[in-house]
Design an enzyme around this catalytic site. Structure first.
Site, PDB file in Angstrom:
ATOM      1  N   ASP A 168     -11.771 -48.239  68.947  1.00 29.78           N
ATOM      2  CA  ASP A 168     -12.706 -48.562  70.340  1.00 29.78           C
ATOM      3  C   ASP A 168     -10.982 -48.309  71.409  1.00 29.78           C
ATOM      4  O   ASP A 168     -10.776 -48.066  71.654  1.00 29.78           O
ATOM      5  CB  ASP A 168     -13.304 -50.015  70.762  1.00 29.78           C
ATOM      6  CG  ASP A 168     -14.971 -49.491  69.908  1.00 29.78           C
ATOM      7  OD1 ASP A 168     -14.936 -48.268  69.606  1.00 29.78           O
ATOM      8  OD2 ASP A 168     -15.160 -51.009  69.868  1.00 29.78           O
ATOM      9  N   LYS A 228     -41.432 -32.861  43.653  1.00 29.12           N
ATOM     10  CA  LYS A 228     -41.478 -34.200  44.870  1.00 29.12           C
ATOM     11  C   LYS A 228     -42.909 -35.706  44.080  1.00 29.12           C
ATOM     12  O   LYS A 228     -43.256 -35.814  42.693  1.00 29.12           O
ATOM     13  CB  LYS A 228     -43.122 -33.802  45.362  1.00 29.12           C
ATOM     14  CG  LYS A 228     -43.056 -32.554  46.154  1.00 29.12           C
ATOM     15  CD  LYS A 228     -42.090 -33.715  47.826  1.00 29.12           C
ATOM     16  CE  LYS A 228     -42.268 -32.873  49.392  1.00 29.12           C
ATOM     17  NZ  LYS A 228     -43.817 -32.736  50.170  1.00 29.12           N
ATOM     18  N   CYS A 246     -70.895 -35.328  71.526  1.00 24.23           N
ATOM     19  CA  CYS A 246     -71.782 -34.685  72.625  1.00 24.23           C
ATOM     20  C   CYS A 246     -73.200 -35.569  72.552  1.00 24.23           C
ATOM     21  O   CYS A 246     -74.202 -35.576  72.856  1.00 24.23           O
ATOM     22  CB  CYS A 246     -71.597 -33.494  72.503  1.00 24.23           C
ATOM     23  SG  CYS A 246     -72.405 -32.594  70.990  1.00 24.23           S
ATOM     24  N   LYS A 271     -31.900 -26.386  42.328  1.00 23.94           N
ATOM     25  CA  LYS A 271     -31.182 -24.812  42.924  1.00 23.94           C
ATOM     26  C   LYS A 271     -30.861 -24.078  42.127  1.00 23.94           C
ATOM     27  O   LYS A 271     -30.006 -24.034  41.336  1.00 23.94           O
ATOM     28  CB  LYS A 271     -31.020 -24.282  43.991  1.00 23.94           C
ATOM     29  CG  LYS A 271     -31.344 -25.500  45.655  1.00 23.94           C
ATOM     30  CD  LYS A 271     -30.517 -25.542  47.009  1.00 23.94           C
ATOM     31  CE  LYS A 271     -31.098 -26.448  47.809  1.00 23.94           C
ATOM     32  NZ  LYS A 271     -30.076 -26.976  48.611  1.00 23.94           N
ATOM     33  N   ARG A 284     -35.367 -26.757  63.367  1.00 20.45           N
ATOM     34  CA  ARG A 284     -35.565 -25.783  62.684  1.00 20.45           C
ATOM     35  C   ARG A 284     -36.817 -25.219  63.147  1.00 20.45           C
ATOM     36  O   ARG A 284     -37.241 -24.078  63.379  1.00 20.45           O
ATOM     37  CB  ARG A 284     -36.681 -26.336  61.474  1.00 20.45           C
ATOM     38  CG  ARG A 284     -36.993 -25.429  60.854  1.00 20.45           C
ATOM     39  CD  ARG A 284     -37.737 -25.947  59.407  1.00 20.45           C
ATOM     40  NE  ARG A 284     -38.352 -25.325  58.553  1.00 20.45           N
ATOM     41  CZ  ARG A 284     -39.092 -24.650  58.416  1.00 20.45           C
ATOM     42  NH1 ARG A 284     -40.683 -25.387  59.359  1.00 20.45           N
ATOM     43  NH2 ARG A 284     -40.064 -23.389  57.977  1.00 20.45           N
ATOM     44  N   ASP A 330     -13.277 -51.514  63.490  1.00 22.84           N
ATOM     45  CA  ASP A 330     -13.627 -50.703  65.117  1.00 22.84           C
ATOM     46  C   ASP A 330     -13.415 -51.052  66.220  1.00 22.84           C
ATOM     47  O   ASP A 330     -12.840 -50.059  66.923  1.00 22.84           O
ATOM     48  CB  ASP A 330     -15.094 -51.488  65.084  1.00 22.84           C
ATOM     49  CG  ASP A 330     -16.441 -51.312  63.307  1.00 22.84           C
ATOM     50  OD1 ASP A 330     -15.857 -50.181  62.870  1.00 22.84           O
ATOM     51  OD2 ASP A 330     -17.497 -51.322  63.867  1.00 22.84           O
ATOM     52  N   LYS A 348     -33.750 -35.096  47.588  1.00 25.40           N
ATOM     53  CA  LYS A 348     -34.631 -33.856  48.769  1.00 25.40           C
ATOM     54  C   LYS A 348     -34.505 -34.630  49.700  1.00 25.40           C
ATOM     55  O   LYS A 348     -35.410 -36.057  50.041  1.00 25.40           O
ATOM     56  CB  LYS A 348     -35.806 -33.580  48.535  1.00 25.40           C
ATOM     57  CG  LYS A 348     -37.198 -32.655  49.426  1.00 25.40           C
ATOM     58  CD  LYS A 348     -38.211 -32.073  48.753  1.00 25.40           C
ATOM     59  CE  LYS A 348     -39.036 -31.563  49.935  1.00 25.40           C
ATOM     60  NZ  LYS A 348     -38.537 -31.737  51.536  1.00 25.40           N
TER      61      LYS A 348
HETATM   62  S1  IVH Z   1     -32.859 -26.491  51.268  1.00 27.10           S
HETATM   63  C1  IVH Z   1     -35.331 -22.153  51.898  1.00 27.10           C
HETATM   64  N1  IVH Z   1     -32.050 -28.967  50.329  1.00 27.10           N
HETATM   65  O1  IVH Z   1     -37.240 -30.016  53.025  1.00 27.10           O
HETATM   66  C2  IVH Z   1     -34.634 -23.533  51.247  1.00 27.10           C
HETATM   67  N2  IVH Z   1     -33.939 -28.271  51.790  1.00 27.10           N
HETATM   68  O2  IVH Z   1     -39.160 -29.062  52.178  1.00 27.10           O
HETATM   69  C3  IVH Z   1     -34.677 -24.930  51.853  1.00 27.10           C
HETATM   70  N3  IVH Z   1     -35.051 -30.795  52.363  1.00 27.10           N
HETATM   71  O3  IVH Z   1     -37.028 -27.318  55.403  1.00 27.10           O
HETATM   72  C4  IVH Z   1     -33.717 -25.893  52.258  1.00 27.10           C
HETATM   73  N4  IVH Z   1     -33.357 -31.887  51.456  1.00 27.10           N
HETATM   74  O4  IVH Z   1     -35.680 -29.727  55.734  1.00 27.10           O
HETATM   75  C5  IVH Z   1     -32.827 -27.660  51.194  1.00 27.10           C
HETATM   76  N5  IVH Z   1     -31.223 -31.381  49.137  1.00 27.10           N
HETATM   77  C6  IVH Z   1     -32.046 -30.116  49.969  1.00 27.10           C
HETATM   78  C7  IVH Z   1     -32.984 -30.457  51.417  1.00 27.10           C
HETATM   79  C8  IVH Z   1     -33.714 -30.379  51.740  1.00 27.10           C
HETATM   80  C9  IVH Z   1     -34.022 -31.784  52.128  1.00 27.10           C
HETATM   81  C10 IVH Z   1     -35.541 -30.352  53.345  1.00 27.10           C
HETATM   82  C11 IVH Z   1     -35.259 -29.718  54.585  1.00 27.10           C
HETATM   83  C12 IVH Z   1     -36.373 -27.805  54.458  1.00 27.10           C
HETATM   84  C13 IVH Z   1     -37.610 -28.662  53.445  1.00 27.10           C
HETATM   85  C14 IVH Z   1     -38.375 -27.843  52.243  1.00 27.10           C
END
Ligand code: IVH
Length: 682
Positions: free
Chosen positions: A43, A329, A427, A305, A147, A39, A121
């Site tokens: 710097d 989830k 109230c 995806k 967003r 670091d 996620k």
């Molecule tokens: S894809 C249309 N990939 O989760 C596709 N989202 O519940 C939406 N998020 O608003 C985004 N990790 O903020 C995607 N690997 C990931 C993600 C992710 C977190 C969040 C994102 C989104 C929300 C949806």
């Protein structure tokens, strides 16, 4: 070359060298997690660059590593439209839901290939980063948006710049190698690592402030901090997951996109995997859950995806989410704690909701001190007594709930019986409970709690989106008798607002501008804002699409109402009941008198401007920005927040700023308002 010229020449060279070197080490440290220098050494080199730039301020460019911080605190954030909506994801909570989704994907994909890419996620907030052509043939970060409501975000570019894992520029060589245009957009998640979160809370504690609840809120708060120096100190991290360009996708699928983002120098989360079936998804989920605690940042599940972009295109979207992705989830997390008290709050409909006040306990990454108890029956059924030990459960964003009362040697039962109030706690009018309903309600139309909650609902982001109309402001407006119902918001004056606590002229004007802007929110949002029982976002939208104006909606019979997909007898009755009350009719009249737009966008869009992208800048003589945007979009055009080679026209008004310069630079045709209107006529 004179001696002076030579010195200048050497400085220019050294500046370029240092910038390249610092960028390289930033990438090693913040993206690859593999630093090669200390670091202190970093710097030292940074200081050398700063000195040289101080001697030659004309050479400073916005993408220099010195420019990550040093911005002045902003006075507020400007809003800008997203190039395409930022959507959310549908959820799956178990294997069965995952299998259902996989089955649907296969059905809809037909003969197209179905492969998946699984990612984490990340529990942060999504942002959109716009890169634009740089003079040297590369690209540079031009705009960073939150967003927001998915359509319109806030310009937090200065704050985004401070995030070291965000490249400020991308060299021409890399763009060429990846066949990427100079203008593109990267979307991903900003997270606050756990270490940073702990540090932040220690600081807050030292300052006598309450701790931040969780890293996601802390990250969101940080990104919206007006002082970039504070943002820089928080060490946020950006993980990229989408790469958007106008028109064609570059990569063939999600996994290839993540590779491309990595090659471009973005930080891409390493926990990802390409797979074919649900079995592999389940394995990925299980192994992710095991690693969850040691990641160093929070996740709340796994995102899966459909990999191929062609297949994604075929699957398309439902309202707010793509059909080609799903968020799995993680199961709820539980903890045991003690019930200290029960508090009653009054909602917008007058409903009395009991909340458990708990001894704070850490569950799944956050400190929980409240849980919902639903209604009086729930308390009775559980046999809850104050002082009881309870098991609470938290899953994702959901408000924690009490799942059982514990009773054993270490956890003796409580002693203080709770009796549900017979009067409204706000109230003090008697509360009533209808026969087959679980809830007690305050039916006093003038109950301050109901009015307060209605105003807060009206101003909420997904309703009329009036920023700044928070609890503190609403309470003051009510206390001072400035507002009695939502329509009164539209008659507020600057003088009235300036008198409020912590309000200056500037904040008064900002709030008034927000209120003014909300007039254009359109029928669907107004309908939602009215707070008709059972009418949420989707129903409101469908009603707006069907009826097109508030008058038509108010005149509709039960039968006509029930032609709308989401509306059954229960909802149609609620709507009829609502408009049967003279006070509500008067409310609509007042909104009308205040010129609140209560018409809906036509469902059928014309296509004169299809394929064209417009950028608006400056103040137009008669149209507001929103007006102009709506008109362009209604004609099938697109409105973007930043100028790039893909911009078809720039519409400039009074005091147009750097965007206009940029347009001239890129030789983009410039229209004035008259020119735009002319085009719309055709
Ligand atoms: S894809 C249309 N990939 O989760 C596709 N989202 O519940 C939406 N998020 O608003 C985004 N990790 O903020 C995607 N690997 C990931 C993600 C992710 C977190 C969040 C994102 C989104 C929300 C949806």
């Amino acid at each position: 070359m004179s001696g002076k010229e030579r010195a200048q020449h050497n400085d220019v060279k050294r500046i370029e060298e240092l910038r390249a070197d610092l960028r390289h080490h930033e990438h090693l440290y913040h993206v690859l997690d593999a630093p090669e220098i200390s670091d202190a050494e970093y710097d030292k080199r940074m200081n050398e660059l700063k000195k040289l730039e101080a001697a030659h301020p004309e050479l400073i460019t916005p993408d220099s590593p010195t420019q990550r911080v040093g911005g002045k605190p902003a006075e507020g954030f400007v809003k800008a439209a997203h190039s395409r909506p930022m959507l959310s994801l549908d959820n799956a909570y178990n294997e069965e839901e995952l299998r259902d989704w996989d089955r649907r994907v296969h059905e809809l994909a037909g003969s197209l290939p179905v492969e998946y890419t699984a990612e984490l996620k990340l529990d942060g907030l999504s942002v959109a980063l716009h890169y634009e052509p740089a003079g040297d043939g590369g690209a540079r970060l031009a705009l960073g948006l939150t967003r927001g409501d998915g359509q319109i975000g806030e310009d937090v570019t200065t704050n985004i710049r401070t995030i070291r894992s965000v490249p400020l520029s991308i060299p021409k060589k890399l763009l060429q190698k990846l066949r990427l245009p100079q203008a593109f957009e990267v979307r991903g998640e900003v997270v606050m690592p756990e270490k940073g979160f702990e540090l932040l809370n220690k600081e807050r504690e030292a300052q006598g402030l309450p701790p931040a609840v969780n890293p996601r809120n802390a990250a969101a708060g940080t990104l919206r901090t007006l002082d970039p120096n504070i943002v820089a100190a928080r060490r946020l991290v950006f993980f990229a997951y989408f790469l958007l360009t106008d028109g064609e996708y570059l990569a063939t699928g999600q996994n290839a996109t993540l590779d491309a983002l990595t090659a471009l120098g973005f930080r891409v989360n390493p926990h990802r995997e390409k797979m074919h079936d649900v079995e592999a998804m389940l394995r990925f989920i299980a192994s992710t859950e095991q690693q969850r605690a040691t990641l160093g940042y929070e996740i709340d599940g796994v995102v899966i995806k459909v990999d191929s972009h062609a297949t994604q295109l075929r699957l398309g979207y439902t309202g707010r989410a793509p059909r080609w992705a799903i968020a799995y989830k993680f199961a709820a997390q539980q903890a045991v704690t003690q019930l200290e008290d029960i508090m009653i709050t009054v909602g917008r409909s007058g409903k009395l909701t009991p909340t458990a006040m708990l001894t704070p306990v850490f569950v799944g990454g956050v400190t929980v001190s409240r849980a919902t108890l639903h209604n009086a029956d729930f308390i009775e059924r559980m046999g809850l007594v104050i002082g009881d030990w309870v098991r609470i459960e938290r899953s994702g964003d959901v408000i924690p709930k009490v799942v059982e009362v514990i009773e054993d040697a270490q956890h003796p039962r409580g002693k203080l019986r709770f009796s549900f109030p017979s009067d409204c706690p706000e109230c003090h009018n008697p509360v009533v409970r209808e026969e087959d309903e679980a809830d007690w309600r305050c039916v006093n139309a003038d109950c301050p709690a109901k009015i307060r909650e209605t105003l807060l609902h009206f101003g909420a982001r997904d309703v009329m989106n009036i920023e700044g109309l928070g609890e503190a402001v609403v309470s003051q407006l009510l206390d001072r008798g400035l507002v009695h119902h939502v329509a009164d918001l539209y008659t507020l004056t600057e003088e009235q607002l300036v008198g409020l606590e912590r309000f200056g002229e500037k904040s008064a004007r900002t709030l008034l501008a927000e209120i003014e802007r909300s007039k254009k929110a359109g029928l669907a949002r107004v309908v939602m804002g009215l707070g008709i029982r059972f009418v949420g976002e989707r129903t409101a939208q469908q009603l707006a699409d069907e009826f097109g104006s508030i008058d038509a909606l108010m005149a509709a019979s039960a039968e006509e109402l029930e032609r709308v997909e989401e509306v059954g007898p229960r909802i149609s009755e609620a709507i009829l009941d609502f408009f049967a009350l003279p006070a509500n009719v008067k409310l609509v009249e007042s909104l009308n008198a205040a010129s609140v737009d209560m018409t809906a966008e036509k469902k059928q869009r014309s296509a004169e401007l299809a394929g064209l992208t417009f950028v608006l800048t400056g103040t137009l003589p008669t149209l507001s920005r929103d007006d102009a945007k709506q008109k362009i979009e209604a004609a099938g055009g697109k409105v973007s927040g930043s100028v790039s080679k893909k911009t078809s026209y720039i519409v400039a008004g009074e005091e147009a700023g750097s965007k206009l310069d940029k347009a001239h630079e890129l030789k983009i045709p410039v229209l004035d308002e008259a020119g735009l209107l002319e085009m719309l006529k055709k």
